[in-house]
Scaffold this active site. Structure first.
Site, PDB file in Angstrom:
ATOM      1  N   CYS A  62       0.833  -1.211   0.000  1.00 29.68           N
ATOM      2  CA  CYS A  62       0.000   0.000   0.000  1.00 29.68           C
ATOM      3  C   CYS A  62       0.866   1.259   0.000  1.00 29.68           C
ATOM      4  O   CYS A  62       0.671   2.161  -0.812  1.00 29.68           O
ATOM      5  CB  CYS A  62      -0.922  -0.037   1.211  1.00 29.68           C
ATOM      6  SG  CYS A  62      -1.743   1.512   1.533  1.00 29.68           S
ATOM      7  N   CYS A  67      -1.620   1.789  -2.965  1.00 29.67           N
ATOM      8  CA  CYS A  67      -2.578   2.890  -2.748  1.00 29.67           C
ATOM      9  C   CYS A  67      -1.934   4.273  -2.715  1.00 29.67           C
ATOM     10  O   CYS A  67      -2.459   5.207  -3.326  1.00 29.67           O
ATOM     11  CB  CYS A  67      -3.308   2.691  -1.422  1.00 29.67           C
ATOM     12  SG  CYS A  67      -3.676   0.992  -1.018  1.00 29.67           S
ATOM     13  N   LYS A  70      -0.238   5.417  -6.021  1.00 30.05           N
ATOM     14  CA  LYS A  70      -1.352   5.426  -7.002  1.00 30.05           C
ATOM     15  C   LYS A  70      -2.234   6.650  -6.808  1.00 30.05           C
ATOM     16  O   LYS A  70      -2.540   7.370  -7.761  1.00 30.05           O
ATOM     17  CB  LYS A  70      -2.155   4.125  -6.842  1.00 30.05           C
ATOM     18  CG  LYS A  70      -3.367   3.945  -7.701  1.00 30.05           C
ATOM     19  CD  LYS A  70      -4.655   4.536  -7.189  1.00 30.05           C
ATOM     20  CE  LYS A  70      -5.086   4.158  -5.813  1.00 30.05           C
ATOM     21  NZ  LYS A  70      -5.581   2.829  -5.627  1.00 30.05           N
ATOM     22  N   TYR A 204      -9.142  -3.435 -10.835  1.00 27.58           N
ATOM     23  CA  TYR A 204      -8.678  -2.261 -10.112  1.00 27.58           C
ATOM     24  C   TYR A 204      -7.354  -1.695 -10.628  1.00 27.58           C
ATOM     25  O   TYR A 204      -7.270  -0.555 -11.046  1.00 27.58           O
ATOM     26  CB  TYR A 204      -8.348  -2.716  -8.696  1.00 27.58           C
ATOM     27  CG  TYR A 204      -9.265  -2.390  -7.584  1.00 27.58           C
ATOM     28  CD1 TYR A 204      -9.405  -1.096  -7.126  1.00 27.58           C
ATOM     29  CD2 TYR A 204      -9.942  -3.407  -6.924  1.00 27.58           C
ATOM     30  CE1 TYR A 204     -10.204  -0.826  -6.031  1.00 27.58           C
ATOM     31  CE2 TYR A 204     -10.746  -3.149  -5.828  1.00 27.58           C
ATOM     32  CZ  TYR A 204     -10.873  -1.853  -5.381  1.00 27.58           C
ATOM     33  OH  TYR A 204     -11.640  -1.601  -4.309  1.00 27.58           O
ATOM     34  N   GLU A 208      -6.983   1.682 -12.801  1.00 24.99           N
ATOM     35  CA  GLU A 208      -6.441   2.845 -12.089  1.00 24.99           C
ATOM     36  C   GLU A 208      -5.148   3.334 -12.754  1.00 24.99           C
ATOM     37  O   GLU A 208      -4.955   4.534 -12.956  1.00 24.99           O
ATOM     38  CB  GLU A 208      -6.176   2.494 -10.629  1.00 24.99           C
ATOM     39  CG  GLU A 208      -7.465   2.304  -9.841  1.00 24.99           C
ATOM     40  CD  GLU A 208      -7.239   2.006  -8.368  1.00 24.99           C
ATOM     41  OE1 GLU A 208      -8.133   2.306  -7.581  1.00 24.99           O
ATOM     42  OE2 GLU A 208      -6.174   1.468  -8.003  1.00 24.99           O
ATOM     43  N   HIS A 473     -25.641  21.318   0.596  1.00 27.73           N
ATOM     44  CA  HIS A 473     -25.815  21.911  -0.725  1.00 27.73           C
ATOM     45  C   HIS A 473     -24.708  22.914  -1.018  1.00 27.73           C
ATOM     46  O   HIS A 473     -24.341  23.681  -0.130  1.00 27.73           O
ATOM     47  CB  HIS A 473     -27.176  22.613  -0.756  1.00 27.73           C
ATOM     48  CG  HIS A 473     -27.598  23.030  -2.122  1.00 27.73           C
ATOM     49  ND1 HIS A 473     -27.805  22.126  -3.140  1.00 27.73           N
ATOM     50  CD2 HIS A 473     -27.843  24.262  -2.639  1.00 27.73           C
ATOM     51  CE1 HIS A 473     -28.167  22.792  -4.227  1.00 27.73           C
ATOM     52  NE2 HIS A 473     -28.193  24.079  -3.957  1.00 27.73           N
ATOM     53  N   GLU A 478     -24.927  15.069  -1.766  1.00 28.52           N
ATOM     54  CA  GLU A 478     -26.350  15.289  -1.471  1.00 28.52           C
ATOM     55  C   GLU A 478     -27.251  14.570  -2.486  1.00 28.52           C
ATOM     56  O   GLU A 478     -28.424  14.313  -2.222  1.00 28.52           O
ATOM     57  CB  GLU A 478     -26.692  16.782  -1.423  1.00 28.52           C
ATOM     58  CG  GLU A 478     -26.753  17.445  -2.776  1.00 28.52           C
ATOM     59  CD  GLU A 478     -27.259  18.883  -2.726  1.00 28.52           C
ATOM     60  OE1 GLU A 478     -28.186  19.180  -1.961  1.00 28.52           O
ATOM     61  OE2 GLU A 478     -26.708  19.716  -3.481  1.00 28.52           O
TER      62      GLU A 478
HETATM   63  P1  NAP Z   1      -7.692  -8.859  -9.917  1.00 26.05           P
HETATM   64  O1  NAP Z   1      -8.790  -8.158  -9.212  1.00 26.05           O
HETATM   65  O2  NAP Z   1      -7.357 -10.251  -9.525  1.00 26.05           O
HETATM   66  O3  NAP Z   1      -8.026  -8.851 -11.493  1.00 26.05           O
HETATM   67  C1  NAP Z   1      -7.185  -9.403 -12.424  1.00 26.05           C
HETATM   68  C2  NAP Z   1      -7.541  -8.894 -13.814  1.00 26.05           C
HETATM   69  O4  NAP Z   1      -6.593  -9.388 -14.755  1.00 26.05           O
HETATM   70  C3  NAP Z   1      -8.897  -9.359 -14.291  1.00 26.05           C
HETATM   71  O5  NAP Z   1      -9.451  -8.345 -15.087  1.00 26.05           O
HETATM   72  C4  NAP Z   1      -8.541 -10.602 -15.125  1.00 26.05           C
HETATM   73  O6  NAP Z   1      -9.473 -10.894 -16.129  1.00 26.05           O
HETATM   74  C5  NAP Z   1      -7.256 -10.161 -15.769  1.00 26.05           C
HETATM   75  N1  NAP Z   1      -6.387 -11.271 -16.128  1.00 26.05           N
HETATM   76  C6  NAP Z   1      -5.961 -12.285 -15.349  1.00 26.05           C
HETATM   77  N2  NAP Z   1      -5.129 -13.088 -16.045  1.00 26.05           N
HETATM   78  C7  NAP Z   1      -5.023 -12.565 -17.283  1.00 26.05           C
HETATM   79  C8  NAP Z   1      -4.313 -12.925 -18.449  1.00 26.05           C
HETATM   80  N3  NAP Z   1      -3.529 -13.997 -18.462  1.00 26.05           N
HETATM   81  N4  NAP Z   1      -4.444 -12.151 -19.550  1.00 26.05           N
HETATM   82  C9  NAP Z   1      -5.233 -11.066 -19.536  1.00 26.05           C
HETATM   83  N5  NAP Z   1      -5.931 -10.661 -18.450  1.00 26.05           N
HETATM   84  C10 NAP Z   1      -5.825 -11.406 -17.350  1.00 26.05           C
HETATM   85  O7  NAP Z   1      -6.326  -8.063  -9.843  1.00 26.05           O
HETATM   86  P2  NAP Z   1      -5.826  -6.607  -9.555  1.00 26.05           P
HETATM   87  O8  NAP Z   1      -6.511  -5.566 -10.364  1.00 26.05           O
HETATM   88  O9  NAP Z   1      -4.364  -6.733  -9.691  1.00 26.05           O
HETATM   89  O10 NAP Z   1      -6.171  -6.331  -8.040  1.00 26.05           O
HETATM   90  C11 NAP Z   1      -5.674  -7.162  -7.024  1.00 26.05           C
HETATM   91  C12 NAP Z   1      -6.349  -6.814  -5.733  1.00 26.05           C
HETATM   92  O11 NAP Z   1      -5.848  -5.560  -5.264  1.00 26.05           O
HETATM   93  C13 NAP Z   1      -7.846  -6.683  -5.877  1.00 26.05           C
HETATM   94  O12 NAP Z   1      -8.475  -7.750  -5.229  1.00 26.05           O
HETATM   95  C14 NAP Z   1      -8.183  -5.372  -5.205  1.00 26.05           C
HETATM   96  O13 NAP Z   1      -9.074  -5.577  -4.122  1.00 26.05           O
HETATM   97  C15 NAP Z   1      -6.876  -4.824  -4.667  1.00 26.05           C
HETATM   98  N6  NAP Z   1      -6.744  -3.391  -5.043  1.00 26.05           N
HETATM   99  C16 NAP Z   1      -7.432  -2.446  -4.365  1.00 26.05           C
HETATM  100  C17 NAP Z   1      -7.350  -1.102  -4.743  1.00 26.05           C
HETATM  101  C18 NAP Z   1      -8.124  -0.035  -4.025  1.00 26.05           C
HETATM  102  O14 NAP Z   1      -8.584  -0.272  -2.930  1.00 26.05           O
HETATM  103  N7  NAP Z   1      -8.345   1.140  -4.651  1.00 26.05           N
HETATM  104  C19 NAP Z   1      -6.567  -0.751  -5.820  1.00 26.05           C
HETATM  105  C20 NAP Z   1      -5.868  -1.731  -6.496  1.00 26.05           C
HETATM  106  C21 NAP Z   1      -5.984  -3.056  -6.091  1.00 26.05           C
HETATM  107  P3  NAP Z   1     -10.690 -11.945 -15.909  1.00 26.05           P
HETATM  108  O15 NAP Z   1     -11.782 -11.167 -15.214  1.00 26.05           O
HETATM  109  O16 NAP Z   1     -11.019 -12.349 -17.284  1.00 26.05           O
HETATM  110  O17 NAP Z   1     -10.154 -13.065 -15.068  1.00 26.05           O
END
Ligand code: NAP
Length: 498
Positions: A62, A67, A70, A204, A208, A473, A478
């Site tokens: 993070c 976070c 980012k 995510y 992002e 407001h 709101e």
């Molecule tokens: P994720 O939620 O596990 O999503 C992985 C993404 O990659 C999905 O869209 C998946 O597609 C795609 N993918 C997986 N294998 C692939 C491949 N071989 N080729 C092409 N696409 C592929 O991963 P993440 O975005 O890295 O996030 C990880 C965790 O971090 C999340 O659970 C999230 O909660 C946390 N996070 C939180 C925040 C925040 O609070 N703002 C920010 C960033 C991350 P499919 O859907 O087709 O499987």
């Protein structure tokens, strides 16, 4: 374990704690309360450099590669939009305004380094012993740590907490992926602009990163193999990508890369296939960012030596409601634990509650329901509770009432900004008192808005109570308390007037 006794409302050991029995955890924040509760605590932390050689300091994902950097880069991108708005408000700003990646990255990295330092100070203040060593279990009470220079330390503890998180995944089947691609472990530490970037993935991290890259004026493409933001409300996910698409991010949908080649000029030629037709295509990028999910950091922990069971599929540690693993004195919190949200604040709270249960006499378990979160895409998406799909699956469509609105933030009017995707929906049970099951907010400052309403939802707020709350407001928040149009009514949900 010495028997605890009650001292001034908190439990402390009856005799001085045995310094040879520290409590271990990694990386830092979740277990600080254990030290405040009078225990001897050690933190064992080690950052294995990314395949690109990026390394960072204390504080975990993070702080260093998640976070914090980012959100700051997201802010840098939002400022670009505000500079454009400024002209409409009378500021005379020459356009276009160039952006200096190097300067931004340096400022962000300096802030991260100050947080690393702050964590060190907090550990010292609370007399937590810090070891910068790579840990693995020797047995169920002993951990061996090895420094970068190869020096070994043995530590033993009554209670051990594993909070090692996860690292970004690299695809294993794509030629050139590991050699030439980067991940979120690298992007925030790049000294030079990544240039024209292909982001692979659709969750995510992917959206992002693509959002702030495009916002900084870089040519950005997102390659999605299936759907965006799996697990989130899909109407909201579509609006998020629709907004990105109309504001400069290119999307290649239903595609997956098959090959990365480095060209003599240093650029990367990416070949991909369209999944439906099998048709191949290719283009050239400066950077390819893999954002395809994360793998838990359990591989080098020798968990089997300690008798800690992991899920055979995810390799995450199996835990119960008390965060205990298959060994009752070993706990796992955060991303490394099976079935837990991969979100820093839930891990921190779970760690605090664990420390209070172990040493403070508290019975309180972590409640993983109604955890709010925000996706910091250019138009931010905040949510808490159930998606519309989940609510329908759990309760049946006939028992669900969805109130919704398309609204225009006041600040967008003078700036002549497009507000087509500024949308809110509240998912409720249909029967009075119509408890709110989920809130989804797409618009500026979504995190700030969602955090407040999350409290209400946690307390079981009803639709009537939300609508009896007086709005502030003129704000975007709101619009939540003004939600009157149900989807079922079929009426136009566009907000008119101020
Ligand atoms: P994720 O939620 O596990 O999503 C992985 C993404 O990659 C999905 O869209 C998946 O597609 C795609 N993918 C997986 N294998 C692939 C491949 N071989 N080729 C092409 N696409 C592929 O991963 P993440 O975005 O890295 O996030 C990880 C965790 O971090 C999340 O659970 C999230 O909660 C946390 N996070 C939180 C925040 C925040 O609070 N703002 C920010 C960033 C991350 P499919 O859907 O087709 O499987």
């Amino acid at each position: 374990m010495p028997a605890p006794s009650q001292v001034g409302g908190a439990t402390r050991e009856a005799r001085p704690p045995d310094p040879r029995r520290p409590l271990l955890c990694s990386p830092t924040r979740p277990l600080l309360p254990a030290a405040q509760l009078g225990r001897h605590v050690a933190v064992v932390d080690y950052v294995e450099p990314s395949p690109r050689g990026t390394r960072w300091g204390l504080g975990g994902t993070c702080v260093n590669v998640g976070c914090i950097p980012k959100k700051l880069m997201h802010q840098a991108a939002l400022l670009g939009g505000l500079i454009r708005d400024a002209g409409h408000y009378g500021w005379e700003v020459a356009q276009p305004v160039p952006h200096d990646w190097k300067k931004m990255a340096e400022a962000v990295q300096n802030h991260v380094k100050s947080l690393n330092w702050g964590h060190r100070v907090q550990l010292q203040d609370r007399k937590v012993k810090y070891f910068n060593i790579k840990a693995s279990f020797v047995d169920e009470h002993t951990v061996r740590g090895v420094t970068k220079a190869g020096k070994e330390t043995l530590l033993s503890a009554d209670h051990i907490v594993v909070a090692t998180g996860g690292r970004p995944k690299y695809p294993t089947h794509i030629e050139g992926a590991l050699e030439h691609g980067i991940t979120s472990d690298d992007i925030f530490w790049l000294k030079e602009s990544p240039g024209k970037t292909l982001v692979v993935g659709a969750s995510y991290v992917a959206l992002e990163c693509a959002g702030f890259l495009a916002g900084l004026g870089l040519d950005t493409t997102v390659m999605i193999r299936s759907i965006p933001l799996r697990g989130f409300d899909q109407q909201m996910a579509s609006l998020v990508t629709e907004h990105m698409e109309t504001h400069g991010t290119r999307f290649l949908r239903g595609c997956t890369p098959s090959r990365l080649q480095k060209l003599p000029d240093g650029r990367l030629r990416v070949t991909w296939a369209e999944l439906a037709s099998g048709q191949q295509d290719a283009s050239t990028f400066d950077t390819v960012l893999w954002a395809i999910g994360r793998v838990p950091e359990t591989r080098s922990l020798n968990l089997e030596r300690a008798g800690v069971a992991v899920s055979p599929d995810s390799r995450k540690i199996l835990v119960d409601a008390r965060e205990a693993t298959s060994m009752p004195h070993i706990y796992a919190i955060g991303d490394v634990a099976e079935g837990r949200p991969e979100l820093t604040p839930t891990a921190i709270m779970a760690g605090k509650l664990l420390a209070q249960r172990l040493f403070g006499g508290s019975p309180d378990l972590m409640d993983y329901d109604n955890v709010p979160t925000t996706v910091f895409t250019p138009l931010e998406y905040g949510c808490v509770g159930l998606s519309e799909e989940e609510a329908v699956a759990r309760h049946g469509e006939e028992h669900i009432e969805v109130f919704h609105a398309y609204y225009k933030p006041l600040e967008f009017t003078v700036a002549e900004r497009d507000a087509a995707q500024c949308y809110i929906k509240m998912v409720c049970l249909r029967e009075p008192p119509q408890p709110v099951l989920g809130l989804h907010f797409l618009g500026p400052s979504a995190g700030e808005v969602t955090q407040g309403f999350a409290l209400g939802i946690k307390c079981g707020v009803s639709y009537a109570q939300v609508t009896r709350t007086v709005g502030i407001h003129p704000t975007c928040a709101e619009e939540v308390v003004k939600l009157r149009i149900s989807k079922r009514s079929g009426l136009d949900p566009t907000v008119t007037g101020c």
